[in-house]
Design a protein around this motif. Structure first.
Motif, PDB file in Angstrom:
ATOM      1  N   ARG A  32      35.293  46.922  37.415  1.00  0.00           N
ATOM      2  CA  ARG A  32      35.330  48.219  38.076  1.00  0.00           C
ATOM      3  C   ARG A  32      36.606  48.367  38.894  1.00  0.00           C
ATOM      4  NH1 ARG A  32      30.418  47.639  40.126  1.00  0.00           N
ATOM      5  NH2 ARG A  32      29.232  48.086  38.293  1.00  0.00           N
ATOM      6  N   ARG A  33      37.012  47.295  39.580  1.00  0.00           N
ATOM      7  CA  ARG A  33      38.259  47.343  40.353  1.00  0.00           C
ATOM      8  C   ARG A  33      39.466  47.455  39.431  1.00  0.00           C
ATOM      9  NH1 ARG A  33      35.543  43.503  43.297  1.00  0.00           N
ATOM     10  NH2 ARG A  33      36.618  41.781  42.256  1.00  0.00           N
ATOM     11  N   ALA A  36      39.680  51.036  37.858  1.00  0.00           N
ATOM     12  CA  ALA A  36      39.692  52.185  38.769  1.00  0.00           C
ATOM     13  C   ALA A  36      40.925  53.035  38.488  1.00  0.00           C
ATOM     14  CB  ALA A  36      39.710  51.704  40.219  1.00  0.00           C
ATOM     15  N   LEU A  49      31.165  42.865  36.327  1.00  0.00           N
ATOM     16  CA  LEU A  49      31.271  44.322  36.347  1.00  0.00           C
ATOM     17  C   LEU A  49      32.020  44.812  37.574  1.00  0.00           C
ATOM     18  CD1 LEU A  49      27.839  45.707  35.123  1.00  0.00           C
ATOM     19  CD2 LEU A  49      30.078  46.116  34.129  1.00  0.00           C
ATOM     20  N   SER A  50      31.771  44.199  38.729  1.00  0.00           N
ATOM     21  CA  SER A  50      32.489  44.646  39.924  1.00  0.00           C
ATOM     22  C   SER A  50      33.981  44.351  39.801  1.00  0.00           C
ATOM     23  CB  SER A  50      31.906  44.015  41.182  1.00  0.00           C
ATOM     24  OG  SER A  50      32.150  42.631  41.209  1.00  0.00           O
ATOM     25  N   THR A  73      35.361  53.930  30.731  1.00  0.00           N
ATOM     26  CA  THR A  73      34.026  54.413  31.079  1.00  0.00           C
ATOM     27  C   THR A  73      32.988  53.834  30.128  1.00  0.00           C
ATOM     28  OG1 THR A  73      35.037  56.461  31.856  1.00  0.00           O
ATOM     29  CG2 THR A  73      32.665  56.492  31.488  1.00  0.00           C
ATOM     30  N   LEU A 106      32.487  50.048  30.868  1.00  0.00           N
ATOM     31  CA  LEU A 106      31.668  49.809  32.062  1.00  0.00           C
ATOM     32  C   LEU A 106      30.210  50.206  31.827  1.00  0.00           C
ATOM     33  CD1 LEU A 106      34.082  50.960  34.892  1.00  0.00           C
ATOM     34  CD2 LEU A 106      33.407  48.626  34.318  1.00  0.00           C
ATOM     35  N   ARG A 109      27.016  47.785  32.192  1.00  0.00           N
ATOM     36  CA  ARG A 109      25.889  48.151  33.053  1.00  0.00           C
ATOM     37  C   ARG A 109      24.584  48.074  32.279  1.00  0.00           C
ATOM     38  NH1 ARG A 109      23.816  47.225  36.851  1.00  0.00           N
ATOM     39  NH2 ARG A 109      25.826  47.250  37.838  1.00  0.00           N
TER      40      ARG A 109
END
Length: 125
Positions: free
Chosen positions: A108-109, A112, A104-105, A49, A52, A56
């Motif tokens: 994020r994957r 997860a 970031l994407s 967290t 990320l 961001r």
């Protein structure tokens, strides 16, 4: 006959293409714990967290810089300044922002909670 375990063993697993980011598998699911290795050889322990959120923050900062630069350029061109010359100036900020968003994407994957278990991989530590 020994039956292999259906779940991977507990441990740190490399979750990116390079083993610079390790994530803890507790035997049942991924936790939010990460170890990020730097090129200097130091390890930074943090949560997914936090990682990320920091990414961001950087992406947002570059988008804000690009937006401010575009706004200044528009004001300069409307007031008769040399704004047209500056229209390409925010391009590096926009490109860096897009690269940050793409990374970031991907992260994020990878980070997860329901990411697939590390079948076929061996724990790193």
């Amino acid at each position: 006959m020994v039956i292999p375990s259906l779940t991977p063993s507990v441990g740190w697993y490399a979750i990116s293409l390079t083993p610079s980011m390790l994530r803890w598998w507790n035997g049942v699911a991924w936790t939010d714990d990460l170890v990020v290795r730097s090129s200097s050889g130091t390890d930074s322990r943090q949560t997914g967290t936090t990682f990320l959120r920091r990414g961001r923050l950087f992406a947002t900062a570059f988008w804000v810089l690009a937006g401010l630069w575009v706004a200044v350029t528009v004001v300069m061109s409307l007031t008769g300044g040399y704004g047209l010359i500056w229209f390409l100036a925010p391009l590096p900020f926009i490109v860096v922002s897009i690269v940050f968003e793409a990374r970031l994407s991907g992260y994020r994957r990878l980070l997860a909670p329901d990411a697939p278990p590390p079948f076929g991989l061996n724990p790193i530590r």
